[in-house]
Design an enzyme around this catalytic site. Structure first.
Site, PDB file in Angstrom:
ATOM      1  N   LYS A 290       9.813 -12.200 -16.117  1.00  0.00           N
ATOM      2  CA  LYS A 290       9.316 -10.968 -16.754  1.00  0.00           C
ATOM      3  C   LYS A 290       8.077 -11.283 -17.586  1.00  0.00           C
ATOM      4  O   LYS A 290       7.093 -10.570 -17.533  1.00  0.00           O
ATOM      5  CB  LYS A 290      10.378 -10.343 -17.671  1.00  0.00           C
ATOM      6  CG  LYS A 290      11.512  -9.608 -17.004  1.00  0.00           C
ATOM      7  CD  LYS A 290      11.158  -8.303 -16.338  1.00  0.00           C
ATOM      8  CE  LYS A 290      10.706  -8.490 -14.922  1.00  0.00           C
ATOM      9  NZ  LYS A 290      11.657  -8.603 -13.869  1.00  0.00           N
TER      10      LYS A 290
ATOM     11  N   TRP B 116      -3.069  -2.458  -1.639  1.00  0.00           N
ATOM     12  CA  TRP B 116      -2.820  -3.819  -2.138  1.00  0.00           C
ATOM     13  C   TRP B 116      -3.367  -4.733  -1.044  1.00  0.00           C
ATOM     14  O   TRP B 116      -2.849  -4.751   0.079  1.00  0.00           O
ATOM     15  CB  TRP B 116      -1.322  -4.027  -2.339  1.00  0.00           C
ATOM     16  CG  TRP B 116      -0.966  -5.340  -2.971  1.00  0.00           C
ATOM     17  CD1 TRP B 116      -1.026  -5.633  -4.305  1.00  0.00           C
ATOM     18  CD2 TRP B 116      -0.469  -6.513  -2.323  1.00  0.00           C
ATOM     19  NE1 TRP B 116      -0.596  -6.926  -4.523  1.00  0.00           N
ATOM     20  CE2 TRP B 116      -0.246  -7.488  -3.328  1.00  0.00           C
ATOM     21  CE3 TRP B 116      -0.185  -6.848  -1.003  1.00  0.00           C
ATOM     22  CZ2 TRP B 116       0.242  -8.756  -3.048  1.00  0.00           C
ATOM     23  CZ3 TRP B 116       0.298  -8.116  -0.721  1.00  0.00           C
ATOM     24  CH2 TRP B 116       0.507  -9.061  -1.735  1.00  0.00           C
TER      25      TRP B 116
ATOM     26  N   GLU C 189       4.992 -12.221 -15.367  1.00  0.00           N
ATOM     27  CA  GLU C 189       4.486 -11.075 -14.604  1.00  0.00           C
ATOM     28  C   GLU C 189       3.636 -10.149 -15.443  1.00  0.00           C
ATOM     29  O   GLU C 189       2.606  -9.667 -14.981  1.00  0.00           O
ATOM     30  CB  GLU C 189       5.681 -10.227 -14.135  1.00  0.00           C
ATOM     31  CG  GLU C 189       6.209 -10.533 -12.794  1.00  0.00           C
ATOM     32  CD  GLU C 189       7.237  -9.496 -12.377  1.00  0.00           C
ATOM     33  OE1 GLU C 189       7.080  -8.958 -11.291  1.00  0.00           O
ATOM     34  OE2 GLU C 189       8.203  -9.235 -13.132  1.00  0.00           O
TER      35      GLU C 189
ATOM     36  N   CYS D 236       0.820  -1.213   0.000  1.00  0.00           N
ATOM     37  CA  CYS D 236       0.000   0.000   0.000  1.00  0.00           C
ATOM     38  C   CYS D 236       0.853   1.262   0.000  1.00  0.00           C
ATOM     39  O   CYS D 236       1.965   1.274   0.512  1.00  0.00           O
ATOM     40  CB  CYS D 236      -0.872   0.010   1.249  1.00  0.00           C
ATOM     41  SG  CYS D 236      -1.860  -1.468   1.411  1.00  0.00           S
TER      42      CYS D 236
ATOM     43  N   HIS E  56      15.923 -33.883 -18.380  1.00  0.00           N
ATOM     44  CA  HIS E  56      15.503 -34.660 -17.197  1.00  0.00           C
ATOM     45  C   HIS E  56      14.038 -34.418 -16.840  1.00  0.00           C
ATOM     46  O   HIS E  56      13.627 -34.698 -15.718  1.00  0.00           O
ATOM     47  CB  HIS E  56      16.407 -34.328 -16.012  1.00  0.00           C
ATOM     48  CG  HIS E  56      17.845 -34.685 -16.254  1.00  0.00           C
ATOM     49  ND1 HIS E  56      18.295 -35.982 -16.304  1.00  0.00           N
ATOM     50  CD2 HIS E  56      18.913 -33.901 -16.513  1.00  0.00           C
ATOM     51  CE1 HIS E  56      19.590 -35.992 -16.556  1.00  0.00           C
ATOM     52  NE2 HIS E  56      19.994 -34.739 -16.692  1.00  0.00           N
TER      53      HIS E  56
ATOM     54  N   ASN F  89      -0.481   0.487   6.046  1.00  0.00           N
ATOM     55  CA  ASN F  89       0.239  -0.455   5.184  1.00  0.00           C
ATOM     56  C   ASN F  89       0.824  -1.524   6.089  1.00  0.00           C
ATOM     57  O   ASN F  89       1.549  -1.194   7.035  1.00  0.00           O
ATOM     58  CB  ASN F  89       1.374   0.294   4.451  1.00  0.00           C
ATOM     59  CG  ASN F  89       2.246  -0.637   3.635  1.00  0.00           C
ATOM     60  OD1 ASN F  89       1.819  -1.734   3.266  1.00  0.00           O
ATOM     61  ND2 ASN F  89       3.461  -0.197   3.353  1.00  0.00           N
ATOM     62  N   GLY F  90       0.524  -2.788   5.830  1.00  0.00           N
ATOM     63  CA  GLY F  90       1.100  -3.841   6.663  1.00  0.00           C
ATOM     64  C   GLY F  90       0.036  -4.801   7.143  1.00  0.00           C
ATOM     65  O   GLY F  90      -1.062  -4.860   6.590  1.00  0.00           O
TER      66      GLY F  90
ATOM     67  N   LYS G 293       4.698  -3.309  -6.073  1.00  0.00           N
ATOM     68  CA  LYS G 293       6.122  -3.064  -6.300  1.00  0.00           C
ATOM     69  C   LYS G 293       6.986  -3.612  -5.171  1.00  0.00           C
ATOM     70  O   LYS G 293       7.985  -4.259  -5.398  1.00  0.00           O
ATOM     71  CB  LYS G 293       6.360  -1.564  -6.485  1.00  0.00           C
ATOM     72  CG  LYS G 293       7.810  -1.201  -6.798  1.00  0.00           C
ATOM     73  CD  LYS G 293       8.199  -1.690  -8.168  1.00  0.00           C
ATOM     74  CE  LYS G 293       9.668  -1.468  -8.467  1.00  0.00           C
ATOM     75  NZ  LYS G 293      10.083  -2.253  -9.641  1.00  0.00           N
TER      76      LYS G 293
ATOM     77  N   ARG H 215       2.573   0.917  -5.876  1.00  0.00           N
ATOM     78  CA  ARG H 215       2.709   0.136  -4.643  1.00  0.00           C
ATOM     79  C   ARG H 215       1.480  -0.735  -4.384  1.00  0.00           C
ATOM     80  O   ARG H 215       1.518  -1.627  -3.538  1.00  0.00           O
ATOM     81  CB  ARG H 215       2.924   1.071  -3.443  1.00  0.00           C
ATOM     82  CG  ARG H 215       4.218   1.844  -3.515  1.00  0.00           C
ATOM     83  CD  ARG H 215       4.336   2.745  -2.304  1.00  0.00           C
ATOM     84  NE  ARG H 215       4.486   1.964  -1.098  1.00  0.00           N
ATOM     85  CZ  ARG H 215       5.640   1.584  -0.589  1.00  0.00           C
ATOM     86  NH1 ARG H 215       6.751   1.921  -1.185  1.00  0.00           N
ATOM     87  NH2 ARG H 215       5.687   0.879   0.514  1.00  0.00           N
TER      88      ARG H 215
ATOM     89  N   GLU I 179      14.969 -15.109 -15.127  1.00  0.00           N
ATOM     90  CA  GLU I 179      14.491 -13.725 -15.134  1.00  0.00           C
ATOM     91  C   GLU I 179      13.650 -13.444 -16.390  1.00  0.00           C
ATOM     92  O   GLU I 179      12.620 -12.767 -16.309  1.00  0.00           O
ATOM     93  CB  GLU I 179      15.697 -12.774 -15.039  1.00  0.00           C
ATOM     94  CG  GLU I 179      15.386 -11.291 -15.105  1.00  0.00           C
ATOM     95  CD  GLU I 179      14.456 -10.776 -14.019  1.00  0.00           C
ATOM     96  OE1 GLU I 179      14.138 -11.513 -13.075  1.00  0.00           O
ATOM     97  OE2 GLU I 179      14.008  -9.619 -14.136  1.00  0.00           O
TER      98      GLU I 179
HETATM   99  O1  M6R Z   1      12.385  -4.560  -3.705  1.00  0.00           O
HETATM  100  P1  M6R Z   1      12.921  -5.974  -3.860  1.00  0.00           P
HETATM  101  O2  M6R Z   1      14.058  -6.034  -4.819  1.00  0.00           O
HETATM  102  O3  M6R Z   1      13.248  -6.618  -2.562  1.00  0.00           O
HETATM  103  O4  M6R Z   1      11.713  -6.780  -4.499  1.00  0.00           O
HETATM  104  C1  M6R Z   1      11.800  -8.152  -4.660  1.00  0.00           C
HETATM  105  C2  M6R Z   1      10.689  -8.689  -5.550  1.00  0.00           C
HETATM  106  O5  M6R Z   1       9.438  -8.463  -4.974  1.00  0.00           O
HETATM  107  C3  M6R Z   1      10.730  -8.059  -6.946  1.00  0.00           C
HETATM  108  O6  M6R Z   1      11.969  -8.252  -7.557  1.00  0.00           O
HETATM  109  C4  M6R Z   1       9.635  -8.662  -7.839  1.00  0.00           C
HETATM  110  O7  M6R Z   1       9.918 -10.010  -8.100  1.00  0.00           O
HETATM  111  C5  M6R Z   1       9.503  -7.868  -9.129  1.00  0.00           C
HETATM  112  N1  M6R Z   1       8.119  -7.645  -9.401  1.00  0.00           N
HETATM  113  C6  M6R Z   1      10.105  -8.542 -10.297  1.00  0.00           C
HETATM  114  O8  M6R Z   1       9.911  -7.870 -11.486  1.00  0.00           O
END
Ligand code: M6R
Length: 622
Positions: free
Chosen positions: A499, A74, A502, A2, A518, A100-101, A617, A27, A495
């Site tokens: 990407k 969020w 996501e 949030c 395997h 937030n939390g 984020k 966020r 990665e």
């Molecule tokens: O702020 P951080 O690097 O600790 O965040 C870690 C992950 O939440 C972050 O890398 C997430 O996987 C991204 N959405 C990837 O694109």
């Protein structure tokens, strides 16, 4: 997670709060809301969905006033709906709260409050805090101190990780405006200006108004009025927290002509990578400096091993970091998910360096792992992008990635700058541990020259954009993708797959190319595009054989190589030629076309690439 904003001062508050929220929407974007206090009463407007829905609602239900709070959510407790949106007002209508939390003990508190006559109209844990604070008010806010005291009493009963801010009725018209905020976990900072103060969960929300900020510490409680800020620590003692001057440019938080933040941030990588090594390397001597590292060279020499802890994309950076540190510093490295670390009862000693890798520096799982390592006696270091973030505060040393604010939820420039930072850390450990070997410096200078060539290679990789857009047009209908890589490029396969899933919601898997036979080879058919990373000399022929195995099963191969593309012409449907750099830095170049491919596929599929569904984020809950 949030986003929180707050303002006290003389300006019209709604445009300020909305501007702040627009910078924080990344966020969380399930719902948003505002509360404004005017003539001693609380007025709220909330809307489910993105900020635009709230903006639209405000056109029909305008709010006006000079102080208030804003929130973008969020969801953790309670579905994303208007009913569960913040600000949440207590059942007597006296306190409005944004949060937030997670409040872990919200259920027993709720039961107690219900027994005392307090009612609940949402499914949130936040409403418990609003009612609890209100229960500690004496009914009609005798004086302004009451809200602070009520928050202090409520806070003493809360368990969990939270950052929240509250306003109450009746304050204005007596002694003036006030916001009371508390932090235990997620970040909260105060922006200082003349006759007005700002509150936010992220500097991005403040930067266009002030760059002088105070980061609240865990356990802090703060009271903001137009005249200034008072802070009390966990023990209730008034404290002065240092004012820090941020040098982020507010323009960096704009889209700057790009359609999406993600594309803008992909293009910023040339500069961000350069900014991350500039000033830290001496090309003449081959030496590297680190921002702060509390360990002496003798202590570094005494270290036995390193544990890297991280989540998501940062975990992929850590996997590359393992190759870099093991190869350059010859120290054993383990890599853990932040969320898994505690569950393997890690073996930690004072001769272990634990390194948290986190763009935000506020990811709860990474922080929890770092705390455990510290409690068990490890030395603690972090790679982070955010000045003053929690990861940097609990660590003895830090190397900042100079990526600038990253707004797109999918991490791009944060990742490549993390790889540069880990390369610098590896070189630093090498020079501290092997000064005998490194004295001559020839090799060290070469490692830095390799770095110096990187920005140009990134530019060349970015020039692949039209090609990646064309490939996206060809492949965007696929429902599954496989990414293969070996050695230091295996994390890049992971990665690339992350990407894609996501931001396009296509199922994608990253796999070590040699492991495919395997199991995952069973998935290969003509509908499964396979992106194979075939760069460098060491594993090139091996990856080629893996590609042959895919081809033999009618798989569709997109080969990425720094060799002559003709060499893959018979095996791959499409070949992407990337510039060759040193093998240790090749992952930074290789990931760029994969970011572009994911971006253009996401756009083609009509997905919201900057704010993909269900994500936030920074994830400040465990
Ligand atoms: O702020 P951080 O690097 O600790 O965040 C870690 C992950 O939440 C972050 O890398 C997430 O996987 C991204 N959405 C990837 O694109």
């Amino acid at each position: 997670m949030c986003g929180i904003v707050g303002y006290v001062g003389s300006r019209e508050v709604v445009p300020l709060l909305m501007e702040g929220l627009s910078r924080l929407e990344y966020r969380g974007y399930d719902s948003a809301g505002l509360v404004v206090v005017k003539n001693g009463s609380l007025a709220t407007v909330k809307a489910e969905g993105k900020l635009e829905r709230l903006r639209e609602k405000l056109r029909h239900e305008p709010l006006a006033g000079h102080y208030g709070l804003g929130h973008t959510r969020w969801a953790t407790h309670g579905a994303p709906s208007e009913r569960n949106a913040h600000p949440v007002v207590d059942s007597k209508g006296r306190v409005a709260l944004i949060h937030n939390g997670i409040i872990e003990n919200f259920l027993p508190l709720k039961k107690r409050l219900q027994a005392g006559g307090w009612t609940f109209s949402s499914d949130t844990d936040t409403e418990v805090v609003a009612n609890l604070i209100s229960s500690y008010l004496d009914g009609d806010l005798g004086d302004l101190g009451d809200l602070k005291t009520a928050v202090e009493k409520a806070k003493a009963e809360l368990q969990g990780m939270y950052a929240f801010a509250a306003v109450a009725t009746g304050a204005e018209g007596r002694e003036g405006q006030e916001i009371v905020a508390a932090r235990q976990g997620p970040p909260l900072l105060i922006g200082l200006a003349h006759g007005e103060q700002f509150l936010a969960s992220d500097p991005a929300a403040l930067l266009s108004h002030t760059k002088d900020v105070i980061f609240l510490e865990n356990g802090d409680l703060a009271r903001l009025t137009p005249a200034g800020v008072e802070i009390w620590d966990r023990a209730g003692k008034p404290v002065d927290r240092p004012v820090q001057h941020l040098n982020w440019d507010p323009i960096q938080t704009e889209k700057g002509g790009y359609k999406h933040f993600m594309l803008k941030e992909i293009h910023e990588q040339t500069q961000a990578v350069q900014d991350t090594f500039a000033g830290r390397v001496d090309f003449e001597t081959g030496r590297v400096t680190i921002d702060t590292i509390a360990l002496s060279e003798a202590e570094i020499r005494g270290l036995e091993r390193i544990q890297l802890v991280a989540c998501g994309t940062s975990w992929h950076a850590a996997l590359v970091g393992k190759f870099l540190i093991e190869q350059l510093a010859r120290m054993p490295v383990e890599v853990d998910y932040g969320s898994e670390y505690r569950y393997r009862d890690p073996i930690v000693s004072s001769r272990l360096l634990a390194v948290g890798v986190s763009q935000s520096g506020e990811t709860a799982d990474t922080l929890a792992a770092m705390e455990i390592a510290r409690e068990r006696g490890a030395r603690l270091f972090t790679v982070s992008n955010v000045l003053g973030s929690q990861a940097t505060r609990i660590s003895e040393g830090v190397i900042y990635t100079h990526a600038g604010p990253e707004i797109g939820v999918a991490s791009t420039k944060a990742f490549t700058t993390q790889l540069v930072a880990l390369y610098l850390l590896a070189l630093y450990l090498r020079q501290a541990r092997h000064s005998d070997v490194t004295e001559a410096g020839a090799l060290e200078r070469r490692y830095l020259e390799d770095l110096a060539h990187l920005p140009l290679a990134i530019d060349q990789a970015l020039a692949l954009e039209p090609r990646m857009e064309e490939l996206a047009r060809r492949y965007f209908r696929a429902e599954n993708f496989l990414y293969l890589g070996r050695g230091i490029n295996y994390p890049i396969a992971l990665e690339g797959a992350l990407k894609l899933k996501e931001i396009s919601y296509i199922h994608a898997e990253g796999y070590p190319a040699g492991e495919m036979k395997h199991g995952p080879i069973a998935l290969i058919d003509k509908d499964m595009p396979v992106v194979a990373l075939a760069t460098g000399d060491e594993v090139y022929e091996k990856v080629k054989s893996n590609i042959q195995q895919v081809k033999a099963r009618d798989g569709v191969v997109i080969g990425l190589t720094d060799h002559d593309p003709e060499d893959l012409a018979d095996l791959a449907e499409d070949v992407i030629l990337v510039p060759a750099v040193s093998p240790l830095l090749q992952p930074i170049v290789n990931v760029i076309p994969l970011q572009l491919l994911a971006y253009f596929i996401g756009v083609r599929r009509g997905a919201d690439v900057d704010q993909p569904r269900n994500l936030a984020k920074s994830v400040t809950v465990e």
